[in-house]
Write a protein that holds these residues in place. Structure first.
Motif, PDB file in Angstrom:
ATOM      1  N   GLN A 176       0.740  -1.180  -0.032  1.00  0.00           N
ATOM      2  CA  GLN A 176      -0.036   0.028   0.199  1.00  0.00           C
ATOM      3  C   GLN A 176       0.933   1.309   0.069  1.00  0.00           C
ATOM      4  OE1 GLN A 176      -2.214  -0.965   3.349  1.00  0.00           O
ATOM      5  NE2 GLN A 176      -4.221  -1.338   2.447  1.00  0.00           N
ATOM      6  N   ILE A 177       1.957   1.191   0.821  1.00  0.00           N
ATOM      7  CA  ILE A 177       2.913   2.401   0.799  1.00  0.00           C
ATOM      8  C   ILE A 177       3.318   2.436  -0.596  1.00  0.00           C
ATOM      9  CG2 ILE A 177       5.159   3.112   1.829  1.00  0.00           C
ATOM     10  CD1 ILE A 177       4.305   1.615   4.380  1.00  0.00           C
ATOM     11  N   LEU A 232       3.168   5.990  -2.840  1.00  0.00           N
ATOM     12  CA  LEU A 232       4.194   6.846  -2.860  1.00  0.00           C
ATOM     13  C   LEU A 232       4.771   6.720  -4.384  1.00  0.00           C
ATOM     14  CD1 LEU A 232       5.906   6.789   0.650  1.00  0.00           C
ATOM     15  CD2 LEU A 232       4.422   8.313  -0.389  1.00  0.00           C
ATOM     16  N   PHE A 233       4.182   6.008  -5.053  1.00  0.00           N
ATOM     17  CA  PHE A 233       4.393   5.518  -6.451  1.00  0.00           C
ATOM     18  C   PHE A 233       6.373   5.090  -6.419  1.00  0.00           C
ATOM     19  CE2 PHE A 233       1.187   8.638  -6.918  1.00  0.00           C
ATOM     20  CZ  PHE A 233       0.450   7.979  -7.514  1.00  0.00           C
ATOM     21  N   ILE A 234       6.543   4.147  -5.906  1.00  0.00           N
ATOM     22  CA  ILE A 234       7.878   3.565  -5.690  1.00  0.00           C
ATOM     23  C   ILE A 234       7.699   1.933  -5.532  1.00  0.00           C
ATOM     24  CG2 ILE A 234       9.095   5.680  -4.752  1.00  0.00           C
ATOM     25  CD1 ILE A 234       8.675   4.249  -1.843  1.00  0.00           C
ATOM     26  N   SER A 235       8.729   1.288  -5.555  1.00  0.00           N
ATOM     27  CA  SER A 235       8.713  -0.102  -5.581  1.00  0.00           C
ATOM     28  C   SER A 235       8.783  -0.609  -4.013  1.00  0.00           C
ATOM     29  CB  SER A 235      10.077  -0.689  -6.567  1.00  0.00           C
ATOM     30  OG  SER A 235      11.013  -0.654  -5.544  1.00  0.00           O
ATOM     31  N   GLU A 236       8.088  -1.774  -4.123  1.00  0.00           N
ATOM     32  CA  GLU A 236       8.009  -2.496  -2.676  1.00  0.00           C
ATOM     33  C   GLU A 236       9.461  -2.418  -2.092  1.00  0.00           C
ATOM     34  OE1 GLU A 236       5.369  -5.563  -2.081  1.00  0.00           O
ATOM     35  OE2 GLU A 236       4.165  -5.259  -3.799  1.00  0.00           O
ATOM     36  N   ASN A 237      10.526  -2.975  -3.088  1.00  0.00           N
ATOM     37  CA  ASN A 237      11.905  -2.869  -2.572  1.00  0.00           C
ATOM     38  C   ASN A 237      12.403  -1.682  -1.849  1.00  0.00           C
ATOM     39  OD1 ASN A 237      12.288  -5.465  -2.926  1.00  0.00           O
ATOM     40  ND2 ASN A 237      13.046  -5.295  -5.178  1.00  0.00           N
ATOM     41  N   THR A 238      12.063  -0.493  -2.418  1.00  0.00           N
ATOM     42  CA  THR A 238      12.334   0.659  -2.078  1.00  0.00           C
ATOM     43  C   THR A 238      11.855   0.935  -0.733  1.00  0.00           C
ATOM     44  OG1 THR A 238      12.710   1.450  -4.516  1.00  0.00           O
ATOM     45  CG2 THR A 238      12.463   3.201  -2.718  1.00  0.00           C
ATOM     46  N   VAL A 239      10.551   0.784  -0.538  1.00  0.00           N
ATOM     47  CA  VAL A 239       9.818   0.929   0.647  1.00  0.00           C
ATOM     48  C   VAL A 239      10.432   0.294   1.813  1.00  0.00           C
ATOM     49  CG1 VAL A 239       7.459   0.282   1.919  1.00  0.00           C
ATOM     50  CG2 VAL A 239       7.724   1.409  -0.434  1.00  0.00           C
TER      51      VAL A 239
END
Length: 214
Positions: free
Chosen positions: A171-172, A176-183
């Motif tokens: 969901q984050i 935030l329009f970023i990848s899950e790995n970046t999250v």
């Protein structure tokens, strides 16, 4: 020092890492005893191989170079760290210095200059590439290098707010329009900086510190 200085190379780009190792192996003062592709792997290699100096990239997945230096300093490690990077961003440069890096060198550095930088930090000296000296001087002139920096980056604050709302990694990433790995990387940095063991504890500490308002 008798013998060679023991080095570990930490960079997520395998081709660059292997080329750097080949270059270092041609220098008689050094012995490359290990390599890693990110900070988490580096901590294990360092614990096993006991190097004198680590050459570390700033931007890497999972645990980046600055987080690695912070982790080493929390462990009271005396390991010398030379940041070797393409980044000239003030946030990376000042962040690395604050974290406890001994040198900040750009990847376009000539091999002989890299050799001299390694020997200098082995002797306890700090080293900066000429290109990054002006921003460091600018920060020092403003009197902010040793002042209390913003603990979390703007993006980390956004992720922290999402955590406080109970959002999942997926969901984050979507918000935030970023990848899950970046999250996951941002969350790891948040936990690191707040010295928290999980997301809930991080939110609680951030609220206590006034970083996050309820």
């Amino acid at each position: 020092m008798s013998g060679k200085y023991r080095l570990v190379v930490v960079d997520d780009h395998a081709l660059f890492r292997r080329g750097l190792i080949s270059l270092l192996e041609e220098m008689p003062e050094f012995d490359v005893v290990g390599e890693a592709s990110d900070g988490e792997e580096a901590l294990k290699v360092i614990a096993q191989r006991h190097p004198d100096i680590a050459l570390v990239d700033v931007n890497m997945p999972r645990m980046d170079g600055i987080a690695l230096v912070q982790a080493l300093r929390r462990q009271k490690s005396a390991l010398k760290v030379l940041m070797l990077t393409i980044s000239q961003e003030d946030q990376d440069l000042i962040g690395a210095i604050r974290a406890g890096a001994n040198a900040y060198i750009l990847k376009n550095t000539e091999p002989e200059d890299l050799r001299k930088a390694l020997l200098n930090i082995a002797e306890g000296k700090g080293v900066l590439s000429p290109e990054v000296v002006p921003p460091v001087l600018g920060v020092m002139q403003r009197g902010t290098l040793d002042s209390s920096p913003q603990l979390l980056s703007d993006r980390e604050l956004e992720v922290l707010q999402c955590l406080a709302e109970g959002l999942t990694t997926q969901q984050i990433a979507s918000r935030l329009f970023i990848s899950e790995n970046t999250v996951k990387t941002h969350i790891r940095h948040i936990l690191d900086k707040l010295e928290a063991s999980n997301r809930t504890e991080a939110v609680g500490k951030a609220t206590q510190l006034g970083i996050l308002r309820r």
